[in-house]
Motif scaffolding. Structure first.
Motif, PDB file in Angstrom:
ATOM      1  N   UNK A  87      17.061  35.074   8.578  1.00  0.00           N
ATOM      2  CA  UNK A  87      17.292  36.305   9.288  1.00  0.00           C
ATOM      3  C   UNK A  87      17.172  37.413   8.791  1.00  0.00           C
ATOM      4  N   UNK A  88      17.612  37.360   7.538  1.00  0.00           N
ATOM      5  CA  UNK A  88      17.567  38.784   6.843  1.00  0.00           C
ATOM      6  C   UNK A  88      16.125  39.009   6.084  1.00  0.00           C
ATOM      7  N   UNK A  89      15.335  37.738   5.724  1.00  0.00           N
ATOM      8  CA  UNK A  89      13.986  37.763   5.190  1.00  0.00           C
ATOM      9  C   UNK A  89      13.104  38.406   6.346  1.00  0.00           C
ATOM     10  N   UNK A  90      13.799  38.245   7.734  1.00  0.00           N
ATOM     11  CA  UNK A  90      12.877  38.639   8.824  1.00  0.00           C
ATOM     12  C   UNK A  90      13.175  40.220   9.084  1.00  0.00           C
ATOM     13  N   UNK A  91      14.422  40.370   8.950  1.00  0.00           N
ATOM     14  CA  UNK A  91      14.825  41.655   9.411  1.00  0.00           C
ATOM     15  C   UNK A  91      14.505  42.843   8.285  1.00  0.00           C
ATOM     16  N   UNK A  92      14.820  42.536   7.220  1.00  0.00           N
ATOM     17  CA  UNK A  92      14.462  43.567   6.248  1.00  0.00           C
ATOM     18  C   UNK A  92      12.895  43.418   5.356  1.00  0.00           C
ATOM     19  N   UNK A  93      12.447  42.434   5.970  1.00  0.00           N
ATOM     20  CA  UNK A  93      10.991  41.840   5.143  1.00  0.00           C
ATOM     21  C   UNK A  93      11.254  41.825   3.759  1.00  0.00           C
ATOM     22  N   UNK A  94      12.080  40.692   3.519  1.00  0.00           N
ATOM     23  CA  UNK A  94      12.007  40.411   2.025  1.00  0.00           C
ATOM     24  C   UNK A  94      10.802  39.583   1.696  1.00  0.00           C
ATOM     25  N   UNK A  95       9.958  39.824   0.896  1.00  0.00           N
ATOM     26  CA  UNK A  95       8.906  39.207   0.728  1.00  0.00           C
ATOM     27  C   UNK A  95       9.041  38.010  -0.374  1.00  0.00           C
ATOM     28  N   UNK A  96       8.947  36.815   0.064  1.00  0.00           N
ATOM     29  CA  UNK A  96       8.958  36.034  -0.861  1.00  0.00           C
ATOM     30  C   UNK A  96       7.726  34.852  -0.692  1.00  0.00           C
ATOM     31  N   UNK A  97       7.477  34.033  -1.472  1.00  0.00           N
ATOM     32  CA  UNK A  97       6.456  32.681  -1.276  1.00  0.00           C
ATOM     33  C   UNK A  97       7.462  31.511  -0.778  1.00  0.00           C
ATOM     34  N   UNK A  98       8.764  31.832  -0.642  1.00  0.00           N
ATOM     35  CA  UNK A  98       9.465  30.731   0.024  1.00  0.00           C
ATOM     36  C   UNK A  98      11.113  30.892  -0.444  1.00  0.00           C
ATOM     37  N   UNK A  99      11.830  30.151   0.137  1.00  0.00           N
ATOM     38  CA  UNK A  99      13.237  30.148  -0.251  1.00  0.00           C
ATOM     39  C   UNK A  99      13.631  29.699  -1.324  1.00  0.00           C
ATOM     40  N   UNK A 100      12.554  28.903  -2.240  1.00  0.00           N
ATOM     41  CA  UNK A 100      12.796  28.447  -3.539  1.00  0.00           C
ATOM     42  C   UNK A 100      12.154  29.321  -4.506  1.00  0.00           C
TER      43      UNK A 100
END
Ligand SMILES: Nc1ncnc2c1ncn2[C@@H]1O[C@H](COP(=O)(O)OP(=O)(O)OP(=O)(O)O)[C@@H](O)[C@H]1O
Ligand SMILES: [Mg+2]
Length: 501
Positions: A378-391
């Motif tokens: 949800x937060x990744x989407x909301x504030x645009x956290x740029x990751x290649x994945x949760x891991x």
């Protein structure tokens, strides 16, 4: 031919092309602003330039000659000085030793060299606005702002032809920032080139001659500053139009006083501070660096004990012996020093996010990993956290994205009183807007928010009321930020409460 030329630089990390075929040039005496969202590749590009990492392909030329910087020393000898986003000072060494670290100026050892270095250190420190500070001071004892200035001093000493500054003002307030800009002008007049990275648009307009925008690693725009208006710049960065910098204000204040502070005092850092914070209110707290804002927050949070004064939560007197007690009572503090927030850098981002929230994600003795992942997404989407994945290990996220993780941890925590100390430092303009919205949503839910910020536009744009601190005291209040100006705040911030008026 420009002094520095970059041709088709590319750098790939597992799962992400951090720098994608970038060509740029820079002349001496010129200031180029490098802009882009968190994770766009700015730091990676300058790490290549600094010899800290090697590109997969592409070429760097200086005065037309191809150069290679297999390590940072080679880049330094090539005339490139870099001030990194993450501080690089060694905390237990003195300012002087940090300034001359790795540089054997003179082979002469002993006290002669030390006195020479001390003299030179004093001169340079004065130049960067740190006059009156003893070069023997260990860097650990400096404020974040002072450490930043020492970093800048170090680049001067290295006699750089080009100085790269990666978010140099992130920790500075208005006054120090102004000093830095004067300094940059002076450097330019000495024919030194500057690459300047910042998320603050006002700064770019002030210091830069040209601006280059990176998006997903690629160069998407490059123009003289006066040709690229603010709206265009934002559009290039975020890839969409942003109607306004701040979300619409709502009136969420209720009669309920969530936090009442009376006569709070600790040494000379916090002196007789009293205020009330209503439920649903966003109360700004601003002032110059060293005004005592962070110290005040620490007292409320139980990180330090006050000499005198009282704190009430919803009318009930409280006295915390530790932050743990404060958290249990419903107070949260997002500290300004993100490094101390304890991101475990080699652990996956999702675990770092979940770490302080175990209670929210635990069902009986079992962790609710699915819930944690959902909330994280949800937060990744909301504030645009740029990751290649949760891991992805937290340490390989870009600086701004690491901060977003820390921020998300606190945003999602269920507290009654939330203290945010410089919540948007280092965060890109698009994500800032989303963070403002999340903070406003918290206020709409009746949370009380103490919003500490050195950025006057956001303080004015976000807060219902603003308190101004100077030298440990509250010097004034702005009750209608919608009609107030930055000058109004500055006057209170430099106003001498004991002086005659
Ligand atoms: N050592 C690394 N390993 C894996 N990925 C990395 C590493 N360093 C950077 N990245 C990735 O490269 C991309 C670009 O990161 P970079 O730090 O250059 O961004 P930035 O533009 O400086 O962002 P910010 O404004 O947040 O500082 C990001 O997706 C980041 O996660
Ligand atoms: Mg960066």
């Amino acid at each position: 031919m420009a002094w520095l030329e970059l041709f088709n630089l590319t750098k790939t990390f597992p799962g992400v092309r951090a720098v994608d075929d970038v060509s740029l040039d820079l002349d001496r005496g010129e200031c180029l602003a490098l802009m882009g969202e968190n994770g766009a590749g700015k730091s990676t590009l300058i790490k290549i330039l600094a010899g800290a990492i090697q590109p997969d392909s592409g070429e760097i030329r200086i005065k037309g000659d191809p150069v290679s910087f297999p390590n940072p020393v080679a880049a330094q000898q090539g005339g490139i000085g870099v001030i990194y986003q993450e501080f690089n000072l060694i905390p237990d060494l003195s300012i002087r030793d940090n300034l001359f670290l790795g540089r054997d100026l003179t082979r002469r050892g002993g006290w002669l060299r030390r006195t020479e270095e001390t003299d030179q250190a004093l001169e340079i420190l004065e130049k960067v606005g740190l006059s009156g500070i003893n070069p023997e001071t260990t860097c650990r004892r400096l404020t974040v702002a002072q450490q930043q200035l020492v970093e800048i001093a170090r680049a001067f000493i290295a006699d750089a032809k080009l100085i790269v500054m990666d978010e140099p003002t992130a920790a500075l307030t208005t006054r120090e920032t102004t000093c830095l800009f004067d300094l940059i002008d002076e450097l330019k007049s000495h024919n030194i080139g500057i690459i300047y990275i910042s998320h603050r648009l006002e700064e770019i307009e002030r210091v830069a001659d040209r601006v280059a925008v990176l998006r997903d690693g690629a160069l998407v725009a490059e123009d003289p500053v006066e040709k690229m208006g603010r709206a265009t710049l934002i559009e290039h960065m975020v890839g969409r139009k942003l109607e306004s910098e701040f979300p619409e204000r709502g009136e969420n204040r209720s009669a309920d006083i969530a936090l009442r502070v009376r006569g709070l005092t600790r040494g000379t850092k916090v002196r007789d501070v009293s205020f009330e914070l209503q439920a649903g209110e966003i109360l700004g707290l601003t002032g110059l660096v060293g005004a005592g804002r962070t110290e005040l927050a620490r007292l409320i949070f139980g990180a330090d004990r006050p000499d005198s004064g009282s704190i009430e939560l919803h009318g009930v007197p409280v006295s915390f012996q530790s932050p743990r007690q404060a958290i249990r009572a419903g107070i949260c503090l997002l500290t300004e020093d993100r490094k101390q927030q304890g991101l475990i850098l080699n652990h996956p981002v999702v675990e770092n996010f979940g770490l302080p929230n175990l209670r929210d994600f635990s069902r009986g003795p079992f962790l609710n990993l699915a819930g944690e992942a959902r909330s994280f997404d949800h937060y990744v989407d909301k504030i645009g956290i740029r990751t290649t994945g949760r891991r992805q290990p937290a340490g390989t996220l870009s600086g701004g994205n690491q901060q977003k993780i820390v921020l998300a941890k606190w945003l999602q925590r269920n507290a009654e009183v939330l203290i945010f100390d410089e919540p948007t430092r280092g965060i890109d303009v698009g994500a800032k807007y989303e963070i403002y919205k999340l903070i406003q949503e918290l206020a709409a839910q009746g949370k009380a928010i103490l919003f500490i910020s050195s950025e006057l536009p956001e303080t004015l744009g976000m807060c219902d009321r603003i308190l101004v601190m100077r030298e440990g005291r509250l010097t004034g209040e702005i009750s209608d930020p919608e009609t107030a100006t930055q000058v109004d705040i500055m006057e209170l911030a430099v106003h001498d409460p004991k002086g005659s008026e």
